[in-house]
Design a protein around this motif. Structure first.
Motif, PDB file in Angstrom:
ATOM      1  N   ASP A  29      -1.709  -3.296 -10.935  1.00 24.90           N
ATOM      2  CA  ASP A  29      -1.398  -2.270 -11.992  1.00 24.90           C
ATOM      3  C   ASP A  29       0.078  -2.284 -12.450  1.00 24.90           C
ATOM      4  O   ASP A  29       0.542  -1.912 -13.303  1.00 24.90           O
ATOM      5  CB  ASP A  29      -1.573  -0.872 -11.593  1.00 24.90           C
ATOM      6  N   GLY A  30       0.886  -3.174 -11.618  1.00 22.48           N
ATOM      7  CA  GLY A  30       2.378  -3.225 -11.910  1.00 22.48           C
ATOM      8  C   GLY A  30       3.220  -2.012 -11.459  1.00 22.48           C
ATOM      9  O   GLY A  30       4.393  -1.719 -11.857  1.00 22.48           O
ATOM     10  N   GLU A  31       2.563  -1.189 -10.701  1.00 22.97           N
ATOM     11  CA  GLU A  31       3.538  -0.034 -10.149  1.00 22.97           C
ATOM     12  C   GLU A  31       4.388  -0.602  -9.007  1.00 22.97           C
ATOM     13  O   GLU A  31       5.460   0.202  -8.650  1.00 22.97           O
ATOM     14  CB  GLU A  31       2.564   0.935  -9.670  1.00 22.97           C
ATOM     15  N   LEU A  32       4.094  -1.581  -8.437  1.00 25.05           N
ATOM     16  CA  LEU A  32       5.048  -2.366  -7.592  1.00 25.05           C
ATOM     17  C   LEU A  32       5.445  -3.487  -8.077  1.00 25.05           C
ATOM     18  O   LEU A  32       4.748  -4.644  -8.384  1.00 25.05           O
ATOM     19  CB  LEU A  32       4.353  -2.757  -5.944  1.00 25.05           C
ATOM     20  N   SER A  33       6.707  -3.830  -8.488  1.00 25.06           N
ATOM     21  CA  SER A  33       7.243  -4.723  -9.054  1.00 25.06           C
ATOM     22  C   SER A  33       7.515  -6.088  -8.273  1.00 25.06           C
ATOM     23  O   SER A  33       7.760  -5.913  -7.150  1.00 25.06           O
ATOM     24  CB  SER A  33       8.721  -4.513 -10.027  1.00 25.06           C
ATOM     25  N   PRO A  34       7.311  -7.375  -9.032  1.00 28.92           N
ATOM     26  CA  PRO A  34       7.377  -8.466  -8.261  1.00 28.92           C
ATOM     27  C   PRO A  34       8.997  -8.780  -7.575  1.00 28.92           C
ATOM     28  O   PRO A  34       9.851  -8.625  -8.063  1.00 28.92           O
ATOM     29  CB  PRO A  34       7.302  -9.696  -9.277  1.00 28.92           C
ATOM     30  N   GLY A  35       8.825  -9.202  -6.430  1.00 28.80           N
ATOM     31  CA  GLY A  35      10.231  -9.305  -5.473  1.00 28.80           C
ATOM     32  C   GLY A  35      10.496  -7.958  -4.626  1.00 28.80           C
ATOM     33  O   GLY A  35      11.415  -8.148  -4.084  1.00 28.80           O
ATOM     34  N   SER A  36       9.833  -6.945  -5.029  1.00 27.91           N
ATOM     35  CA  SER A  36      10.319  -5.344  -4.576  1.00 27.91           C
ATOM     36  C   SER A  36       9.866  -5.700  -2.913  1.00 27.91           C
ATOM     37  O   SER A  36       8.830  -5.926  -2.747  1.00 27.91           O
ATOM     38  CB  SER A  36       9.681  -4.457  -5.160  1.00 27.91           C
ATOM     39  N   PRO A  37      10.702  -5.111  -2.133  1.00 32.66           N
ATOM     40  CA  PRO A  37      10.250  -5.138  -0.618  1.00 32.66           C
ATOM     41  C   PRO A  37       9.408  -4.074  -0.505  1.00 32.66           C
ATOM     42  O   PRO A  37       9.471  -2.865  -0.981  1.00 32.66           O
ATOM     43  CB  PRO A  37      11.816  -4.867   0.055  1.00 32.66           C
ATOM     44  N   LEU A  38       8.484  -4.321   0.516  1.00 35.36           N
ATOM     45  CA  LEU A  38       7.576  -3.066   1.289  1.00 35.36           C
ATOM     46  C   LEU A  38       8.503  -2.504   2.516  1.00 35.36           C
ATOM     47  O   LEU A  38       9.080  -3.449   3.134  1.00 35.36           O
ATOM     48  CB  LEU A  38       6.388  -3.590   1.576  1.00 35.36           C
ATOM     49  N   PRO A  39       8.062  -1.440   2.977  1.00 37.56           N
ATOM     50  CA  PRO A  39       8.620  -0.856   3.895  1.00 37.56           C
ATOM     51  C   PRO A  39       8.248  -1.769   5.262  1.00 37.56           C
ATOM     52  O   PRO A  39       7.488  -2.126   5.438  1.00 37.56           O
ATOM     53  CB  PRO A  39       8.009   0.679   3.939  1.00 37.56           C
ATOM     54  N   PRO A  40       9.253  -1.273   6.138  1.00 37.94           N
ATOM     55  CA  PRO A  40       8.997  -2.253   7.791  1.00 37.94           C
ATOM     56  C   PRO A  40       7.673  -1.540   8.263  1.00 37.94           C
ATOM     57  O   PRO A  40       7.387  -0.370   7.909  1.00 37.94           O
ATOM     58  CB  PRO A  40      10.198  -1.939   8.248  1.00 37.94           C
ATOM     59  N   GLU A  41       7.135  -2.525   8.923  1.00 36.15           N
ATOM     60  CA  GLU A  41       5.814  -1.975   9.454  1.00 36.15           C
ATOM     61  C   GLU A  41       5.813  -0.711  10.190  1.00 36.15           C
ATOM     62  O   GLU A  41       4.924   0.079  10.146  1.00 36.15           O
ATOM     63  CB  GLU A  41       5.174  -3.123  10.257  1.00 36.15           C
ATOM     64  N   ARG A  42       6.903  -0.562  11.252  1.00 34.44           N
ATOM     65  CA  ARG A  42       7.157   0.715  12.035  1.00 34.44           C
ATOM     66  C   ARG A  42       7.332   1.851  11.097  1.00 34.44           C
ATOM     67  O   ARG A  42       6.757   2.672  11.357  1.00 34.44           O
ATOM     68  CB  ARG A  42       7.987   0.444  12.900  1.00 34.44           C
ATOM     69  N   VAL A  43       8.081   1.545  10.186  1.00 35.58           N
ATOM     70  CA  VAL A  43       8.563   2.805   9.446  1.00 35.58           C
ATOM     71  C   VAL A  43       7.335   3.286   8.586  1.00 35.58           C
ATOM     72  O   VAL A  43       7.021   4.556   8.383  1.00 35.58           O
ATOM     73  CB  VAL A  43       9.406   2.152   8.265  1.00 35.58           C
ATOM     74  N   LEU A  44       6.645   2.389   7.990  1.00 34.27           N
ATOM     75  CA  LEU A  44       5.342   2.808   6.994  1.00 34.27           C
ATOM     76  C   LEU A  44       4.145   3.335   8.022  1.00 34.27           C
ATOM     77  O   LEU A  44       3.736   4.387   7.871  1.00 34.27           O
ATOM     78  CB  LEU A  44       4.986   1.662   6.182  1.00 34.27           C
ATOM     79  N   ALA A  45       4.067   2.725   9.238  1.00 34.77           N
ATOM     80  CA  ALA A  45       3.058   3.322  10.026  1.00 34.77           C
ATOM     81  C   ALA A  45       3.421   4.686  10.557  1.00 34.77           C
ATOM     82  O   ALA A  45       2.611   5.378  10.545  1.00 34.77           O
ATOM     83  CB  ALA A  45       2.936   2.344  11.383  1.00 34.77           C
ATOM     84  N   ARG A  46       4.690   5.052  10.900  1.00 32.78           N
ATOM     85  CA  ARG A  46       5.063   6.290  11.276  1.00 32.78           C
ATOM     86  C   ARG A  46       5.121   7.266  10.093  1.00 32.78           C
ATOM     87  O   ARG A  46       4.560   8.532  10.405  1.00 32.78           O
ATOM     88  CB  ARG A  46       6.480   6.252  11.620  1.00 32.78           C
ATOM     89  N   ARG A  47       5.223   6.844   8.621  1.00 39.29           N
ATOM     90  CA  ARG A  47       4.928   7.901   7.829  1.00 39.29           C
ATOM     91  C   ARG A  47       3.565   8.009   7.633  1.00 39.29           C
ATOM     92  O   ARG A  47       3.278   9.392   7.208  1.00 39.29           O
ATOM     93  CB  ARG A  47       5.698   7.163   6.517  1.00 39.29           C
ATOM     94  N   LEU A  48       2.648   7.335   7.859  1.00 39.97           N
ATOM     95  CA  LEU A  48       1.332   7.368   7.390  1.00 39.97           C
ATOM     96  C   LEU A  48       0.487   7.789   8.670  1.00 39.97           C
ATOM     97  O   LEU A  48      -0.777   7.930   8.279  1.00 39.97           O
ATOM     98  CB  LEU A  48       0.641   5.935   6.973  1.00 39.97           C
TER      99      LEU A  48
END
Length: 477
Positions: free
Chosen positions: A36-55
């Motif tokens: 849908d274009g809400e995450l733009s090309p080239g943009s980084p995603l959170p590190p695995e541990r960081v996102l796992a902790r938040r979710l």
């Protein structure tokens, strides 16, 4: 450019509220944000541990979700630089070179143990006619003189046999209009290389054969999909670089296109000067008898290209396919083919020529078996899974099933826990649609089909019924 963790968490919303394994639900939601274009090309995603902790999930859930997205070409992962959304220069549907995102191909590359494979559709044993053809071809081989065996366009004996095959179907054809390939998959790969440049548009049906999508993705093409023949015909006016159709024994739906529609599409391809591939690999499996005329029978122009093989009516291990096209296109394809492998195995080509002489006999035997198994599968589905909706096939080897609710990707993961592999609908749609569909083959003997339906019913009970699916860890095939 950086993806804010708080912002991403908001965008993910109620990502875990669906059915199925958490990693797949997470991957599906991130995929939707990318598409849908809400995450733009080239943009980084959170590190695995960081996102796992938040979710509030295990790190393995995020790792598996990122791996799934990497297989689909949606993200790029590199040690030391993390995970990023794939660059815009690569279409979102393109698979990185050497990677098979298609679950059908993944099962071939890494065959799972103790799993009923309802994902690959080809005869599972060579018929007696193939053994006889090789015996006869061996005698033919012994007679060859003054031939080094390199034939990039195909052995002359087989090229003439294929030309005669099309002439018998009412299509005037010379050997110069035939290129022999190592199966239809190589034929599609060669055509993609000749007709497509990065960023070109390929017009396909949706759903369609996933194996055809991979060469188009590898060519960095973009997809325009059509839900039916009328939409496909209208889209030809947009002048895509290439069109791709399966008119007879359609994979996955088993439909057969009427002659009037074929004539109309052939005329439109000529009018708009769009090369259109008519994939006839399943054409000899038409339940009504002899296959209908290919698209090239309705117009003599250079735009209509026919692809075929013996993999479905004889055996997948017989790697002989072909392209029927205008002589200039055949010459270009033959030059490209010579770069790759100088030509196919001569003995297999001689055997294929022998088999073409028996095509009517092979068709009658194969379709009689498939029709019986088709009817048995539909009866078993009606008995064990009456809420599933399925249209009877008119040919081919598969039926297209619509789930009453839920997501086929998630259900496919549950089915794997019950030791049965099924391809979900999104694999057949380059636009990512048909998420509530799945494809089932009717290739197997009746007792095996009954057992497979039993496994699917147990999986559906867990996914949908009192055995409601719990959060499951991913099963890696």
């Amino acid at each position: 450019m950086r993806t804010n963790l708080d912002e991403l968490t908001v965008r993910l919303g109620r990502w875990s509220s669906g059915r199925g394994p958490l990693y797949l639900l997470l991957a599906m939601r991130i995929r939707a944000l990318i598409d849908d274009g809400e995450l733009s090309p080239g943009s980084p995603l959170p590190p695995e541990r960081v996102l796992a902790r938040r979710l509030a999930v295990g790190r393995g859930t995020v790792v598996a979700a990122y791996d799934q997205l990497q297989q689909e070409g949606k993200v790029v992962r590199r040690q030391g630089s993390g995970t990023r959304v794939a660059a815009a220069a690569l279409p979102a549907t393109r698979t990185p070179a050497g990677t098979a995102a298609n679950p059908l191909l993944l099962h071939l590359l890494d065959l799972p143990d103790d799993v009923v494979l309802l994902s690959c559709v080809a005869p599972d044993e060579p018929p007696p006619a193939l053994v006889e053809a090789y015996t006869e071809a061996t005698a033919d081989l012994a007679e060859i003189r003054h031939d080094i065996g390199y034939h990039p366009a195909g052995h002359p004996v087989l090229r003439e046999a294929l030309a005669a095959y099309y002439r018998a179907r009412g299509v005037p054809t010379s050997p110069g209009e035939i290129l022999v390939t190592n199966g239809a998959q190589q034929a599609l790969t060669l055509l993609a290389s000749v007709f497509l440049s990065p960023g070109d548009t390929v017009l396909t049906e949706a759903p369609t054969y996933p194996g055809a999508l991979e060469p188009f993705r590898e060519a960095a093409a973009r997809f325009r999909t059509a839900s039916d023949a009328a939409e496909f015909g209208a889209a030809l006016a947009e002048r895509p670089a290439l069109g791709y159709l399966i008119p007879t024994g359609h994979n996955p739906t088993g439909s057969v296109m009427p002659a009037l529609v074929r004539r109309h599409l052939a005329a439109l391809a000529a009018e708009h000067d769009v090369p259109v591939i008519d994939d006839e690999v399943p054409a000899e499996l038409c339940f009504s008898g002899e296959p209908p005329a290919p698209l090239c029978a309705f117009h003599p122009g250079e735009q209509l290209i026919t692809v075929g093989s013996l993999s479905k009516i004889v055996w997948g291990g017989l790697r002989v396919g072909w392209i029927r096209a205008a002589p200039p296109a055949i010459s270009r394809l033959a030059r490209l083919r010579a770069i790759h492998d100088l030509g196919g195995d001569v003995l297999s080509q001689l055997a294929a020529a022998r088999l073409l002489a028996r095509i009517g006999e092979l068709r009658r035997e194969r379709t009689a078996v498939l029709r019986r198994r088709h009817d048995h599968l539909l009866a078993e589905l009606a008995r064990a899974l009456p809420a599933w909706r399925v249209e009877p096939a008119l040919g081919g080897q598969t039926v297209w099933v619509r789930l009453p609710h839920g997501d086929a990707d998630a259900f496919a993961q549950v089915a794997l826990r019950h030791r049965v592999a099924i391809p979900p609908g999104r694999s057949f749609d380059p636009s990512g649609g048909h998420g509530d569909f799945l494809r089932l083959p009717f290739l197997f003997p009746e007792p095996e089909l009954s057992a497979a339906v039993g496994l699917l019913a147990a999986a559906w009970h867990e996914y949908d019924g009192s055995g409601r699916s719990r959060a499951l860890q991913p099963l890696v095939l």
